[in-house]
Write an enzyme that holds these catalytic residues in place. Structure first.
Site, PDB file in Angstrom:
ATOM      1  N   TYR A 117     -10.226 -14.478   6.537  1.00  0.00           N
ATOM      2  CA  TYR A 117      -9.275 -13.485   6.040  1.00  0.00           C
ATOM      3  C   TYR A 117      -9.894 -12.539   5.009  1.00  0.00           C
ATOM      4  O   TYR A 117     -10.560 -12.980   4.066  1.00  0.00           O
ATOM      5  CB  TYR A 117      -8.059 -14.181   5.390  1.00  0.00           C
ATOM      6  N   GLY A 122     -10.142 -10.648   1.802  1.00  0.00           N
ATOM      7  CA  GLY A 122     -10.930 -10.790   0.580  1.00  0.00           C
ATOM      8  C   GLY A 122     -11.842 -12.004   0.559  1.00  0.00           C
ATOM      9  O   GLY A 122     -12.797 -12.063  -0.200  1.00  0.00           O
ATOM     10  N   SER A 136       2.464  -3.353  -8.701  1.00  0.00           N
ATOM     11  CA  SER A 136       2.818  -2.375  -9.731  1.00  0.00           C
ATOM     12  C   SER A 136       2.584  -0.933  -9.282  1.00  0.00           C
ATOM     13  O   SER A 136       2.544  -0.027 -10.106  1.00  0.00           O
ATOM     14  CB  SER A 136       2.041  -2.660 -11.026  1.00  0.00           C
ATOM     15  N   GLY A 137       2.376  -0.722  -7.985  1.00  0.00           N
ATOM     16  CA  GLY A 137       2.360   0.641  -7.456  1.00  0.00           C
ATOM     17  C   GLY A 137       1.016   1.324  -7.384  1.00  0.00           C
ATOM     18  O   GLY A 137       0.940   2.552  -7.270  1.00  0.00           O
ATOM     19  N   THR A 173      -1.548   1.359  -4.994  1.00  0.00           N
ATOM     20  CA  THR A 173      -1.893   2.058  -3.747  1.00  0.00           C
ATOM     21  C   THR A 173      -0.999   3.271  -3.537  1.00  0.00           C
ATOM     22  O   THR A 173      -1.471   4.341  -3.141  1.00  0.00           O
ATOM     23  CB  THR A 173      -1.798   1.097  -2.549  1.00  0.00           C
ATOM     24  N   ASN A 176       1.650 -10.635   2.878  1.00  0.00           N
ATOM     25  CA  ASN A 176       0.313 -10.089   2.587  1.00  0.00           C
ATOM     26  C   ASN A 176      -0.338  -9.502   3.840  1.00  0.00           C
ATOM     27  O   ASN A 176      -1.548  -9.425   3.947  1.00  0.00           O
ATOM     28  CB  ASN A 176      -0.579 -11.188   1.975  1.00  0.00           C
TER      29      ASN A 176
END
Length: 606
Positions: free
Chosen positions: A209, A211, A263-264, A266, A388
């Site tokens: 997967y 990362g 927290s925005g 991307t 995810n």
């Protein structure tokens, strides 16, 4: 035994140090075949993956992959930084001695690729010719074809990037392992994701997967990179990077910044100007996840996104939240979707927050491959896509990617912002002019924990600079390194803290967010230029209402603005106690950081 030398000759891989490394690990892993890959191999490898059922078609030039159901995210508790010096141990970096971890990984990897192909992926995490190029090169060895396809989208891949670099490359070894028998999440967990930072070696075992397997991304691009940066005078951060051009004045500003998960980050990185301001401002995308930052010979601060693609979270990505992302994964882009819902009959994909859920369930399978129409009543409301789930696409597919994103010089950084997620106390934006206070603010960055998780509503889970899961050396040294690098710049950036998530007493968000977030960033750059003065507060400079460009903002947002541009002093005083406890964990923290903390606390008391 595979003829390593002949294979490398045929591939044009001439670097003797790389050849020796490949031969060494081919012998350990027992791979049956070796294949050196480049970006030019993408179409062939995609076709091979489709024929093998590893990829499924998701429309014209779009692909779908599904990972093992226990292998869907980074595993922080299995992720380790190893060195030979215990002084590198921090609170968050999960440090272990290299002498303990290396033999363990060699044992796990011995013979573990028997019968498989070992793919050799020479890659570069920077444009060629960059000042940091010698720290950006790596060679990932993997036994997983999907990893190759994802790396081709996320990095610059080919022997031309490493043939002339001698031994200045990261040795990155990925072995998938027998995913169904690794004991994920049990006391017998066999997975290890180890960065041997002082040897520039990455050894990951037991995952296919993201990362955990795309070693150029997090393991090299963040963990190894930050260790290299510490030793060689530059910063490596989990930062977004965007450029804003004011078409009226012709000026361009570049802003980077760190945001904890959810927290925005991307959405901000890929934002566009609000409709009402579109004639005046143009926003360019540089990167959504990693920035390498250094001081140039001219004393200015420069940065670049080391990645060549976007590995974005699919959940809640739609035309409103992130139209740029949606436009970068259209048919023909070669994008790969992972662990979303899939319909093999129509070759469509779907995830929560994409848009209306399909009402005709015919053919739809969830992220595990289970038929949704066959669900029991108890399972009916379970998510279709994994929270995810991801999309992978190249930077070239992003419609507003900066024209100079490949410039090896990087771009000047004018502003560094931190953005947590808090329902109160944090105003819309506060500018910070003092370097130590800016670094202090980054070290105390956090997002609100839920009451269910921590028992205390509104207490922050601190995530210094948004690097908590990616630290590779001690936090005290990290703080000192930040002060040193920014201190060396003769043209200083402005720091700021932003918060798009303040809520009213009725629970609704007070700021519309998304594209409207450009307005406070424009104010920040005007403040840097001395065109507005703001209001001085104990925690930084806040905009005056009349200094913000409010053209086209809806009535509700205008009514809520006074709340967004104020601070709750009692709440801040409480916060300072939490911050002190958080910082006290970091033995040897520079005195400048404690002085900044005391200055802010004293100003709040006054």
């Amino acid at each position: 035994m595979v003829d390593v030398e002949r294979t490398l000759d045929e591939a044009g891989l001439t670097n003797p140090h790389v050849r020796e490394y490949v031969a060494h690990w081919a012998n350990i892993t027992g791979a049956e075949r070796i294949e050196v890959v480049s970006a030019a191999d993408d179409a062939r490898l995609v076709q091979e993956s489709l024929e093998a059922g590893e990829l499924l078609p998701a429309g014209e030039g779009l692909y779908y992959s599904r990972s093992y159901y226990k292998d869907t995210a980074r595993a922080e508790e299995r992720t380790i930084v190893a060195t030979s010096n215990e002084a590198d141990k921090g609170i968050y970096n999960n440090w272990k001695p290299a002498a303990e971890m290396k033999p363990k990984l060699v044992e796990l990897m011995t013979g573990a690729s028997a019968g498989k192909t070992m793919y050799v992926i020479p890659y570069l995490m920077s444009p060629k010719g960059s000042p940091v190029e010698k720290f950006a090169a790596g060679v990932e060895l993997t036994d997983n074809r999907n990893v190759v396809l994802q790396m081709i989208r996320m990095a610059r891949v080919g022997v031309e990037y490493i043939n002339d670099l001698g031994d200045s490359f990261v040795k990155a070894v990925h072995v998938t392992g027998d995913l169904e028998n690794l004991g994920q999440g049990t006391p017998d967990d066999k997975r290890y994701f180890v960065t041997v930072a002082d040897e520039r070696t990455i050894l990951h075992f037991g995952s296919s997967y993201g990362g955990n397997a795309l070693l150029g991304k997090i393991a090299h691009g963040l963990r190894q990179g930050s260790y290299d940066g510490w030793k060689n005078g530059f910063l490596v951060e989990q930062f977004m990077l965007l450029g804003i051009t004011d078409k009226e004045t012709g000026r361009k500003y570049n802003i980077c910044g760190g945001f904890p998960s959810a927290s925005g980050k991307t959405n901000l990185a890929m934002t566009l100007a609000p409709d009402a301001l579109g004639d005046r401002y143009y926003v360019e995308f540089y990167g959504d996840d990693i920035a390498w930052i250094w001081v140039g010979d001219d004393g200015k601060l420069y940065g670049m996104n080391p990645e060549n693609g976007v590995f974005g979270v699919a959940k809640d990505t739609n035309e409103k939240t992130n139209p740029t992302a949606i436009d970068s994964i259209v048919p023909g882009t070669g994008a790969i979707f992972t662990n979303v819902a899939y319909n093999p009959k129509t070759q469509e994909v779907w995830w929560e927050g994409k848009g209306d859920k399909p009402t005709d369930l015919d053919g739809w399978e969830d992220w595990k491959g289970d038929v949704i129409a066959d669900r029991s009543p108890e399972e009916a409301d379970a998510p279709w896509a994994h929270p995810n789930s991801r999309f992978t696409t190249t930077l070239a597919n992003v419609p507003n990617v900066a024209k100079d994103f490949e410039d090896p010089k990087g771009v000047e950084i004018h502003g560094i912002i931190f953005g947590g997620r808090t329902r109160d106390r944090e105003p819309l934006i506060r500018a910070i002019t003092d370097i130590a206070e800016g670094v202090y603010d980054g070290l105390t960055l956090g997002a609100e924990a839920t009451a269910a998780a921590d028992g205390l509503e509104g207490v922050l889970r601190y995530d210094p600079m948004s690097m908590r899961p990616f630290m590779s050396y001690s936090e005290a040294d990290y703080a000192a390194h930040w002060l040193e690098v920014i201190g060396r710049a003769t043209t200083k950036p402005i720091f700021a803290h932003v918060n798009w998530f303040q809520r009213g007493d009725d629970g609704r968000f007070l700021w519309p967010g998304y594209r409207e977030n450009l307005r406070p960033l424009n104010w920040l750059m005007e403040f840097l230029a001395g065109e507005v003065e703001g209001v001085q507060t104990p925690v930084g400079v806040l905009p005056k209402r009349e200094e913000l460009n409010l053209e086209g903002l809806d009535e509700q947002a205008l009514a809520d603005l006074d709340t967004l541009l104020s601070i709750d002093v009692p709440r801040w005083q409480q916060e300072m106690g939490f911050r002190e406890k958080h910082l006290a964990q970091f033995d040897g923290l520079p005195e400048e950081i404690w002085e900044a903390h005391r200055r802010v606390a004293k100003a709040l008391e006054a």
